[in-house]
Design an enzyme around this catalytic site. Sequence first.
Site, PDB file in Angstrom:
ATOM      1  N   LYS A 157       0.856  -1.187   0.000  1.00  0.00           N
ATOM      2  CA  LYS A 157       0.000   0.000   0.000  1.00  0.00           C
ATOM      3  C   LYS A 157       0.893   1.238   0.000  1.00  0.00           C
ATOM      4  O   LYS A 157       1.535   1.563   1.000  1.00  0.00           O
ATOM      5  CB  LYS A 157      -0.922   0.032   1.227  1.00  0.00           C
ATOM      6  CG  LYS A 157      -2.043   1.054   1.012  1.00  0.00           C
ATOM      7  CD  LYS A 157      -2.586   1.658   2.272  1.00  0.00           C
ATOM      8  CE  LYS A 157      -1.783   2.774   2.845  1.00  0.00           C
ATOM      9  NZ  LYS A 157      -1.624   3.971   1.997  1.00  0.00           N
ATOM     10  N   GLY A 210       6.934   5.028   8.124  1.00  0.00           N
ATOM     11  CA  GLY A 210       6.135   6.240   8.244  1.00  0.00           C
ATOM     12  C   GLY A 210       6.389   6.904   9.573  1.00  0.00           C
ATOM     13  O   GLY A 210       7.462   6.733  10.172  1.00  0.00           O
ATOM     14  N   THR A 212       6.257   7.910  13.519  1.00  0.00           N
ATOM     15  CA  THR A 212       6.343   7.120  14.747  1.00  0.00           C
ATOM     16  C   THR A 212       4.946   6.907  15.343  1.00  0.00           C
ATOM     17  O   THR A 212       4.607   5.811  15.798  1.00  0.00           O
ATOM     18  CB  THR A 212       7.282   7.804  15.748  1.00  0.00           C
ATOM     19  OG1 THR A 212       8.599   7.820  15.162  1.00  0.00           O
ATOM     20  CG2 THR A 212       7.344   7.067  17.078  1.00  0.00           C
ATOM     21  N   THR A 214       2.044   6.701  13.832  1.00  0.00           N
ATOM     22  CA  THR A 214       1.313   5.665  13.079  1.00  0.00           C
ATOM     23  C   THR A 214       1.925   4.289  13.349  1.00  0.00           C
ATOM     24  O   THR A 214       1.198   3.295  13.497  1.00  0.00           O
ATOM     25  CB  THR A 214       1.356   5.948  11.558  1.00  0.00           C
ATOM     26  OG1 THR A 214       1.253   7.343  11.331  1.00  0.00           O
ATOM     27  CG2 THR A 214       0.261   5.229  10.823  1.00  0.00           C
ATOM     28  N   GLY A 215       3.242   4.233  13.402  1.00  0.00           N
ATOM     29  CA  GLY A 215       3.940   2.968  13.644  1.00  0.00           C
ATOM     30  C   GLY A 215       3.517   2.332  14.953  1.00  0.00           C
ATOM     31  O   GLY A 215       3.370   1.106  15.057  1.00  0.00           O
ATOM     32  N   GLU A 232      10.022   1.244  10.321  1.00  0.00           N
ATOM     33  CA  GLU A 232      11.041   2.253   9.994  1.00  0.00           C
ATOM     34  C   GLU A 232      10.359   3.596  10.212  1.00  0.00           C
ATOM     35  O   GLU A 232       9.486   3.981   9.440  1.00  0.00           O
ATOM     36  CB  GLU A 232      11.497   2.119   8.535  1.00  0.00           C
ATOM     37  CG  GLU A 232      12.148   0.795   8.186  1.00  0.00           C
ATOM     38  CD  GLU A 232      13.539   0.610   8.775  1.00  0.00           C
ATOM     39  OE1 GLU A 232      14.023   1.511   9.492  1.00  0.00           O
ATOM     40  OE2 GLU A 232      14.127  -0.453   8.533  1.00  0.00           O
ATOM     41  N   CYS A 264      14.103  10.735   6.415  1.00  0.00           N
ATOM     42  CA  CYS A 264      14.143  10.334   7.829  1.00  0.00           C
ATOM     43  C   CYS A 264      15.578  10.337   8.358  1.00  0.00           C
ATOM     44  O   CYS A 264      15.776  10.364   9.566  1.00  0.00           O
ATOM     45  CB  CYS A 264      13.493   8.981   8.009  1.00  0.00           C
ATOM     46  SG  CYS A 264      14.063   7.794   6.819  1.00  0.00           S
ATOM     47  N   GLU A 356      10.795  15.962  14.823  1.00  0.00           N
ATOM     48  CA  GLU A 356      11.102  15.780  13.406  1.00  0.00           C
ATOM     49  C   GLU A 356      10.256  16.768  12.592  1.00  0.00           C
ATOM     50  O   GLU A 356       9.031  16.699  12.610  1.00  0.00           O
ATOM     51  CB  GLU A 356      10.761  14.355  12.982  1.00  0.00           C
ATOM     52  CG  GLU A 356      11.155  14.083  11.558  1.00  0.00           C
ATOM     53  CD  GLU A 356      10.860  12.664  11.133  1.00  0.00           C
ATOM     54  OE1 GLU A 356       9.740  12.187  11.359  1.00  0.00           O
ATOM     55  OE2 GLU A 356      11.765  12.032  10.562  1.00  0.00           O
TER      56      GLU A 356
HETATM   57  P1  NAD Z   1       2.336   8.325   7.866  1.00  0.00           P
HETATM   58  O1  NAD Z   1       2.643   7.491   9.070  1.00  0.00           O
HETATM   59  O2  NAD Z   1       1.239   9.281   7.943  1.00  0.00           O
HETATM   60  O3  NAD Z   1       1.998   7.391   6.603  1.00  0.00           O
HETATM   61  C1  NAD Z   1       2.827   6.332   6.196  1.00  0.00           C
HETATM   62  C2  NAD Z   1       1.989   5.267   5.538  1.00  0.00           C
HETATM   63  O4  NAD Z   1       1.132   4.683   6.512  1.00  0.00           O
HETATM   64  C3  NAD Z   1       1.070   5.779   4.423  1.00  0.00           C
HETATM   65  O5  NAD Z   1       1.002   4.812   3.400  1.00  0.00           O
HETATM   66  C4  NAD Z   1      -0.273   5.895   5.119  1.00  0.00           C
HETATM   67  O6  NAD Z   1      -1.361   5.786   4.241  1.00  0.00           O
HETATM   68  C5  NAD Z   1      -0.207   4.718   6.060  1.00  0.00           C
HETATM   69  N1  NAD Z   1      -1.082   4.828   7.238  1.00  0.00           N
HETATM   70  C6  NAD Z   1      -1.511   5.954   7.841  1.00  0.00           C
HETATM   71  N2  NAD Z   1      -2.300   5.637   8.905  1.00  0.00           N
HETATM   72  C7  NAD Z   1      -2.348   4.283   8.965  1.00  0.00           C
HETATM   73  C8  NAD Z   1      -2.957   3.360   9.838  1.00  0.00           C
HETATM   74  N3  NAD Z   1      -3.707   3.758  10.855  1.00  0.00           N
HETATM   75  N4  NAD Z   1      -2.786   2.044   9.622  1.00  0.00           N
HETATM   76  C9  NAD Z   1      -2.025   1.606   8.593  1.00  0.00           C
HETATM   77  N5  NAD Z   1      -1.421   2.432   7.728  1.00  0.00           N
HETATM   78  C10 NAD Z   1      -1.556   3.759   7.906  1.00  0.00           C
HETATM   79  O7  NAD Z   1       3.707   8.987   7.503  1.00  0.00           O
HETATM   80  P2  NAD Z   1       4.019   9.917   6.271  1.00  0.00           P
HETATM   81  O8  NAD Z   1       3.565  11.285   6.598  1.00  0.00           O
HETATM   82  O9  NAD Z   1       3.516   9.272   5.027  1.00  0.00           O
HETATM   83  O10 NAD Z   1       5.622   9.824   6.232  1.00  0.00           O
HETATM   84  C11 NAD Z   1       6.441  10.644   6.957  1.00  0.00           C
HETATM   85  C12 NAD Z   1       7.055   9.900   8.127  1.00  0.00           C
HETATM   86  O11 NAD Z   1       7.705   8.706   7.701  1.00  0.00           O
HETATM   87  C13 NAD Z   1       8.138  10.703   8.794  1.00  0.00           C
HETATM   88  O12 NAD Z   1       7.949  10.704  10.184  1.00  0.00           O
HETATM   89  C14 NAD Z   1       9.428   9.976   8.428  1.00  0.00           C
HETATM   90  O13 NAD Z   1      10.505  10.099   9.284  1.00  0.00           O
HETATM   91  C15 NAD Z   1       9.002   8.579   8.335  1.00  0.00           C
HETATM   92  N6  NAD Z   1       9.905   7.827   7.482  1.00  0.00           N
HETATM   93  C16 NAD Z   1      10.765   6.916   8.033  1.00  0.00           C
HETATM   94  C17 NAD Z   1      11.654   6.203   7.250  1.00  0.00           C
HETATM   95  C18 NAD Z   1      12.580   5.190   7.819  1.00  0.00           C
HETATM   96  O14 NAD Z   1      13.064   4.364   7.072  1.00  0.00           O
HETATM   97  N7  NAD Z   1      12.838   5.176   9.088  1.00  0.00           N
HETATM   98  C19 NAD Z   1      11.673   6.431   5.884  1.00  0.00           C
HETATM   99  C20 NAD Z   1      10.801   7.365   5.352  1.00  0.00           C
HETATM  100  C21 NAD Z   1       9.911   8.035   6.156  1.00  0.00           C
END
Ligand code: NAD
Length: 457
Positions: A157, A210, A212, A214-215, A232, A264, A356
């Site tokens: 996704k 994504g 933290t 959401t993770g 990640e 990131c 961040e």
């Molecule tokens: P996000 O967490 O909003 O979204 C990431 C993904 O998760 C998207 O595909 C989104 O649709 C999905 N998502 C959102 N809510 C969800 C849920 N409840 N259940 C399942 N999936 C869901 O993050 P973002 O704004 O897209 O990305 C930015 C963040 O990602 C930053 O904090 C960045 O540091 C982090 N990031 C980390 C790495 C790494 O490798 N450590 C790499 C790139 C980005």
Amino acid sequence: MSDPHELKVLNPATEQVVATVPAADAADVDAAVVRATRARTAWAALPPADRARLLRRFADTVDAHVEELALLEVREAGHTLGNARWEAGNARDLLLYAAGGAERLLGRQIPVPGGWDVTFHEPLGVVGVIAPWNFPMPIAAWGSFPALAAGNAVVLKPAETTPLTALRLAELALEAGLPEHLFQVLPGYGDIAGRALVDHPDVAKIVFTGATRTGREVMERCARQVKPVTLELGGKSPNIVFADADLKAALDPFSFLDNAGQDCCARTRILVQEPLFEEARAFLADALAAVVVGDPADEKTQMGPLISRRQLDRVRSYVPEDAQALSGAAPDGPGFWFPPTVLTGERPDSPAAREEIFGPVAVLLPFTDEADAIRLANDTPYGLSGSLWTRDIGRALRVSQAVRAGNLSVNSHSSVRYWTPFGGFKQSGLGRELGPDALTAFTETKNVFISTEGPAQ
Ligand code: NAD
């Protein structure tokens, strides 16, 4: 209010609609997982050399489309052309690397009394990969390709704002001869399609990249099913510059401006030893002024726009009008532009220094000695990446051991290479991607004991 049935993809440099894509719901996720479950059984049964051959063919197909994929990334994500070409090349190279891994997924033979003992790495089944928008192609690849090589099917996704390169990669996989439904891409909203993928009982593992916040939710949902998860997450990485460093190399502004800071691993906390502080400030003022910000499709552009209005508002909130800052220029008019910025009047505990920002904004902070540098470097909930600059080898070794982060560079700003493990300490994540063990993260270890004693008389 956005339509839950479609995604509107905008060009962040112009705000024009590039494409409209159907958004998957829970029923679509379910159907995709059913198809993937069928596809993965035949895939796992293929001899590893055949899987490797098909993945190499997929790599060749990606290679033939690098320019097309790069142009798509420029349009949907606003990445500079040079970066976007690198990203498509990274997806190709990882396919080749992972293909080799399929043929070298070695178990062990363990000495035990009474027989032989061997271990096997068996594929998990269907793997769900959830990717963010900041590096749509590489991050989709890092989660998906080693999983495929290890004998799994993947349902990916992509992020709401950037589904196009992932969709194209799935088409190229079919063109290369990968079995139907083995690598499926389902664009959709995180709280609908993302959650449905995480919650699906037949998805054996989730790889999430994504925020933290959401993770944390993804991990909680996986815990309900005791489902393995790789996370990640965010970062707030230090760039530690000692007084004996090569200042010009150490303060390369692209250590935090690459991808408009939406990285990131961006080194957004520039820690400079006190005697160099004024020199560093003057150097950065000139360096920021020289950065070429503009149309990402122009070969000369060094930094493009932010991904969205939402991200622009977020970045702006960290840089009030009266902030003490050095800054470069950015275009006016349509597009989500923010100038390269270094905040010089922050305290180490201010939100801009600890949170961040995910934009082209760094903070410049002084430190006194090695212990102070280590204390400042570790004074964040994150632990993803970082750089340290010194000509003293002993200090380089001590500081690399003391900084709590998954990916450090000494006298370099590099952090992600597909040959080496990548991932975070603390709230930057859980588990590792890439590197020589990438495939084993998508397997279960099975141990088999074979008695040599013969049946009991
Ligand atoms: P996000 O967490 O909003 O979204 C990431 C993904 O998760 C998207 O595909 C989104 O649709 C999905 N998502 C959102 N809510 C969800 C849920 N409840 N259940 C399942 N999936 C869901 O993050 P973002 O704004 O897209 O990305 C930015 C963040 O990602 C930053 O904090 C960045 O540091 C982090 N990031 C980390 C790495 C790494 O490798 N450590 C790499 C790139 C980005």
